[in-house]
Design a protein around this motif. Structure first.
Motif, PDB file in Angstrom:
ATOM      1  N   ILE A  96     -15.521  17.021 -32.602  1.00  0.00           N
ATOM      2  CA  ILE A  96     -16.630  17.814 -33.574  1.00  0.00           C
ATOM      3  C   ILE A  96     -17.428  16.732 -34.300  1.00  0.00           C
ATOM      4  O   ILE A  96     -16.731  16.075 -35.210  1.00  0.00           O
ATOM      5  N   ALA A  97     -18.762  16.617 -34.264  1.00  0.00           N
ATOM      6  CA  ALA A  97     -19.581  15.642 -34.955  1.00  0.00           C
ATOM      7  C   ALA A  97     -19.448  15.790 -36.369  1.00  0.00           C
ATOM      8  O   ALA A  97     -19.303  17.068 -36.930  1.00  0.00           O
ATOM      9  N   PRO A  98     -19.507  14.818 -37.155  1.00  0.00           N
ATOM     10  CA  PRO A  98     -19.314  14.993 -38.722  1.00  0.00           C
ATOM     11  C   PRO A  98     -20.509  15.739 -39.234  1.00  0.00           C
ATOM     12  O   PRO A  98     -20.330  16.600 -40.180  1.00  0.00           O
ATOM     13  N   GLU A  99     -21.827  15.677 -38.772  1.00  0.00           N
ATOM     14  CA  GLU A  99     -22.754  16.416 -39.237  1.00  0.00           C
ATOM     15  C   GLU A  99     -22.732  17.982 -39.047  1.00  0.00           C
ATOM     16  O   GLU A  99     -23.261  18.764 -39.479  1.00  0.00           O
ATOM     17  N   TRP A 152     -18.881  31.628 -35.859  1.00  0.00           N
ATOM     18  CA  TRP A 152     -18.572  30.218 -35.485  1.00  0.00           C
ATOM     19  C   TRP A 152     -18.405  29.201 -36.571  1.00  0.00           C
ATOM     20  O   TRP A 152     -17.056  28.631 -36.537  1.00  0.00           O
ATOM     21  N   GLU A 153     -19.229  29.337 -37.712  1.00  0.00           N
ATOM     22  CA  GLU A 153     -19.019  28.673 -38.837  1.00  0.00           C
ATOM     23  C   GLU A 153     -17.538  28.878 -39.496  1.00  0.00           C
ATOM     24  O   GLU A 153     -16.994  28.183 -39.854  1.00  0.00           O
ATOM     25  N   ALA A 154     -17.500  30.399 -39.750  1.00  0.00           N
ATOM     26  CA  ALA A 154     -16.083  30.878 -40.308  1.00  0.00           C
ATOM     27  C   ALA A 154     -15.076  30.341 -39.620  1.00  0.00           C
ATOM     28  O   ALA A 154     -14.000  30.074 -40.173  1.00  0.00           O
ATOM     29  N   PRO A 162     -21.050  19.473 -43.503  1.00  0.00           N
ATOM     30  CA  PRO A 162     -21.781  20.560 -44.339  1.00  0.00           C
ATOM     31  C   PRO A 162     -20.786  21.783 -44.448  1.00  0.00           C
ATOM     32  O   PRO A 162     -20.695  22.453 -45.537  1.00  0.00           O
ATOM     33  N   ILE A 163     -19.886  22.290 -43.623  1.00  0.00           N
ATOM     34  CA  ILE A 163     -19.181  23.641 -43.569  1.00  0.00           C
ATOM     35  C   ILE A 163     -18.270  23.388 -44.543  1.00  0.00           C
ATOM     36  O   ILE A 163     -17.647  24.115 -45.432  1.00  0.00           O
ATOM     37  N   ALA A 164     -17.669  21.929 -44.773  1.00  0.00           N
ATOM     38  CA  ALA A 164     -16.491  21.603 -45.614  1.00  0.00           C
ATOM     39  C   ALA A 164     -17.052  21.619 -46.959  1.00  0.00           C
ATOM     40  O   ALA A 164     -16.484  22.039 -47.832  1.00  0.00           O
ATOM     41  N   GLU A 165     -18.440  21.322 -46.882  1.00  0.00           N
ATOM     42  CA  GLU A 165     -18.968  21.184 -48.487  1.00  0.00           C
ATOM     43  C   GLU A 165     -19.135  22.733 -48.998  1.00  0.00           C
ATOM     44  O   GLU A 165     -18.801  22.989 -50.223  1.00  0.00           O
ATOM     45  N   ARG A 166     -19.775  23.444 -48.157  1.00  0.00           N
ATOM     46  CA  ARG A 166     -19.908  24.839 -48.585  1.00  0.00           C
ATOM     47  C   ARG A 166     -18.730  25.707 -48.913  1.00  0.00           C
ATOM     48  O   ARG A 166     -18.584  26.556 -49.664  1.00  0.00           O
ATOM     49  N   SER A 167     -17.522  25.220 -48.203  1.00  0.00           N
ATOM     50  CA  SER A 167     -16.241  26.088 -48.118  1.00  0.00           C
ATOM     51  C   SER A 167     -15.280  25.447 -49.221  1.00  0.00           C
ATOM     52  O   SER A 167     -14.474  26.123 -49.638  1.00  0.00           O
ATOM     53  N   SER A 192     -15.503   0.986 -48.709  1.00  0.00           N
ATOM     54  CA  SER A 192     -16.347   1.967 -49.286  1.00  0.00           C
ATOM     55  C   SER A 192     -15.804   3.375 -48.609  1.00  0.00           C
ATOM     56  O   SER A 192     -15.725   3.745 -47.602  1.00  0.00           O
ATOM     57  N   VAL A 193     -15.818   4.231 -49.507  1.00  0.00           N
ATOM     58  CA  VAL A 193     -15.228   5.716 -49.173  1.00  0.00           C
ATOM     59  C   VAL A 193     -16.407   6.912 -49.725  1.00  0.00           C
ATOM     60  O   VAL A 193     -16.631   6.666 -50.955  1.00  0.00           O
ATOM     61  N   ASN A 194     -16.619   7.623 -48.996  1.00  0.00           N
ATOM     62  CA  ASN A 194     -17.650   8.730 -49.255  1.00  0.00           C
ATOM     63  C   ASN A 194     -17.004   9.858 -50.226  1.00  0.00           C
ATOM     64  O   ASN A 194     -15.866  10.045 -49.862  1.00  0.00           O
ATOM     65  N   ALA A 195     -17.585  10.367 -51.091  1.00  0.00           N
ATOM     66  CA  ALA A 195     -17.046  11.362 -52.118  1.00  0.00           C
ATOM     67  C   ALA A 195     -18.231  12.324 -52.261  1.00  0.00           C
ATOM     68  O   ALA A 195     -19.448  11.844 -52.311  1.00  0.00           O
ATOM     69  N   SER A 196     -17.843  13.692 -52.212  1.00  0.00           N
ATOM     70  CA  SER A 196     -19.082  14.596 -52.514  1.00  0.00           C
ATOM     71  C   SER A 196     -19.199  14.792 -54.117  1.00  0.00           C
ATOM     72  O   SER A 196     -18.107  14.541 -54.775  1.00  0.00           O
TER      73      SER A 196
END
Length: 633
Positions: free
Chosen positions: A427-430, A378-380, A434-439, A467-471
């Motif tokens: 689809i909730a950001p939470e 599902w995550e993939a 995280p999937i976007a971070e890992r991939s 304000s804009v978030n960045a990883s």
């Protein structure tokens, strides 16, 4: 080169010996012999000429090199035949030498050139046969260089040297030299074959062993997989497959150097090897992952206890000079036969369990449970769809107000990304962040959010902050500062109104790069805030390491401050830290008046949350500002 020397040694001595034997077998009207020095010199010339011709024929950077090498080879053979004939003491050769030598030299050179012209195609059987045939013919031409005996015996009998050997003696010398050359080359070939076999065995061993820890690698695991499971199955035992994945191992390499990282891996390998029994199989499976297999456990409960033992060993601190490194590990457990019947599937499931352990914080044991594959698929699948989200206009922005805590005045908006999947809906950001971070997809999403938010904010009438978030992954890229600069120029948004929030909920690995990025952004006039303070891996260290312009306390503490005294203590400490650093503190997640009152009393300067309104669409912000202009407020 060695093979070339051996080949020329055997070839030259064989052809020379054959010619000496042929000359010795001639019936002449006088007694003949051979001058030893001249005959041996002919052998040396043959070896040198053959070596030069063969070596030249293998040069690929010289045009017609095989043909030139063949000419050298043919001329060498004919010259050797002529020299050996001249070295035969007492043989009548006067008169016929010039004409015979000229034609034999010409024929030998032509045949040699044709023979070695096949060198580039020697792998083909037809080319090999042709080269062999023409080499044979070229060799035969040396006999044409022997002139016929024409002088009477009385004229030559007195010319024999006392240093010459008889025909029979020279024949024996030639055969012995040829045999010694063949024996030497054969011995060399045998030794070379033994060396290659030993090297092949060594390479085979190294290919199954990790060069750093000297533990078996995953290729060896695959080789013995059947044997391990058959042993467990035959004895009716449970086989525990434990995968150890070190947490934040890259951070150790970045902070202390790769030498310390290698020490951690070697110490981990030694600890496991010294404390687990001989029946336990230990492997460095991949990078910072170790695989431990115990095929002699009786029950699943024993497998769980074994995993706990492995975890306790993996958590032992490692001493490096004055450093004492604390090691965190995420451990996945799969058990044979409950979780699978082949080692490949067991390792895969143990790996899934270890990933699950790492995703929920790490440093714990996670047994495999049914359904992990479905969650992983599902995550993939979600990651695959997320890659196309920016291209298919599935992403959108909403904005949340940021206000002064004392007066409630609006000071800015935070841009928040939303994803409406074409088939699954919102689809909730939470779920997808995280999937976007890992991939790594967070890079594309972050770039899109930054440009889209600046495009919207430049149209606002009020000069408030965006304000804009960045990883950390974005901050670690060398082109991030250039990207921000390009977006500001393209959209016309003022740099002093942009605030980038560095999310601290994921580990910052490349500290030096992130530090340089923050300094460069501040030189441009862009402010950098520390987001999710208190929720991350090392909030105080992060705050000390980087020159932030603002601290943003995670909403989890704000929501709990009415019931949890620890949350209130953390909020007060964060506000005091901000005061001591001389930077403002903003608390997010403010939803009630009591929460706001507490923050005001604690000295918090800025707040953000639903108490001041829900998320606004860009069109709602424009309508609101339009109404304010119409009312004159």
């Amino acid at each position: 080169m060695v093979w070339l020397v051996w080949s020329c040694l055997v070839g030259a001595s064989s052809i020379w010996a054959a010619h000496v034997v042929a000359l010795s077998a001639r019936e002449l009207p006088v007694d003949t012999g051979f001058r030893l020095q001249a005959t041996l010199l002919a052998l040396a010339v043959t070896f040198i000429g053959m070596f030069a011709g063969f070596a030249l024929s293998t040069k690929r950077n010289i045009r017609l090199a095989p043909e030139f090498g063949g000419i050298v080879f043919g001329l060498t053979l004919v010259s050797m035949g002529l020299a050996t004939s001249m070295a035969q003491a007492g043989a009548p050769t006067a008169g016929a030498l010039p004409s015979v030598s000229l034609w034999s030299l010409l024929l030998g050179a032509c045949l040699g050139a044709i023979a070695l012209s096949f060198v580039p195609q020697l792998r083909a059987p037809r080319a090999l046969a042709s080269a062999t045939a023409f080499l044979f013919l070229a060799t035969m031409t040396l006999h044409l260089s022997v002139p016929a005996p024409i002088a009477p015996a009385a004229q030559v009998g007195s010319q024999q040297s006392p240093l010459s050997l008889s025909d029979g003696q020279m024949m024996m010398v030639a055969l012995v030299i040829c045999a010694m050359a063949v024996l030497f080359a054969a011995t060399g070939c045998l030794l070379d074959r033994q060396r290659k076999l030993a090297a092949r065995r060594a390479y085979s061993h190294l290919s199954l062993q990790d060069s750093l820890t000297h533990l078996p690698n995953r290729h060896y695991v695959q080789k013995i997989a059947t044997e391990l499971l058959e042993r467990a199955d035959h004895q009716g035992n449970a086989c525990a497959v434990v995968l150890i994945s070190l947490d934040q191992f890259k951070a150790i390499n970045d902070l202390h150097g790769y030498r310390v990282g290698d020490t951690v891996l070697c110490s981990m390998a030694k600890t496991l090897t010294d404390n687990l029994g001989d029946t336990v199989f230990i492997s460095r499976f991949y990078g910072d992952e170790f695989l431990v297999i115990n095929p002699e456990l009786e029950t699943i409960d024993e497998a769980v206890e074994f995993a706990r033992l492995v975890r306790s060993l993996a958590r032992r601190p490692i001493q490096w000079h004055s450093y004492r490194l604390s090691i965190r590990s995420s451990i996945g457990l799969a058990v044979f036969p409950r979780d699978g019947n082949d080692l490949t599937k067991l390792v895969q499931r143990a790996n899934l369990a270890a990933k699950q352990a790492k995703s929920i914080g790490g440093n714990l044991i996670q047994p495999y449970v049914t359904g992990m594959e479905e969650a992983n698929r599902w995550e993939a699948g979600l990651a695959s769809d997320l890659r196309n989200a920016t291209l298919e206009n599935q992403l959108s922005l909403v904005f949340q107000k940021q206000n002064l805590a004392r007066t409630g005045d609006l000071i800015g908006y935070e841009a928040l990304v939303r994803w409406r999947h074409a088939e699954r809906g919102p689809i909730a950001p939470e779920d997808f962040i995280p999937i976007a971070e890992r991939s790594g997809i967070i890079l594309d999403i972050g770039n899109w959010v930054l440009e889209a938010a600046c495009c919207e904010a430049v149209t606002w009438a009020a000069p408030v902050t965006l304000s804009v978030n960045a990883s950390p992954l974005q901050f670690s890229r060398s082109d991030f500062v250039g990207l921000v600069s390009t977006v500001l120029v393209r959209t016309g948004f003022p740099a002093d109104r942009l605030e980038i929030e560095l999310t601290e909920s994921t580990p910052i690995e490349d500290h030096e790069r992130v530090h340089e990025t923050i300094l460069s952004l501040r030189k441009m006039g862009v402010r950098v805030a520390m987001d999710d303070f208190g929720k991350g891996y090392s909030s105080l260290n992060t705050l000390q390491a980087f020159p932030f312009d603002k601290i943003k306390v995670d909403r989890a503490f704000t929501r709990s401050l009415e019931t949890d005294p620890h949350a209130r203590a953390i909020l007060r400490s964060a506000i005091l830290l901000g005061h001591s650093f001389g930077i403002p503190v903003i608390a997010e997640g403010v939803e009630t008046e009591r929460q706001l009152q507490f923050l005001q009393e604690a000295g918090c300067q800025q707040v953000q949350g639903f108490l001041f309104g829900k998320h606004l669409l860009p069109s709602q912000i424009k309508k609101k500002q339009s109404r304010l202009r119409q009312t004159g407020t």
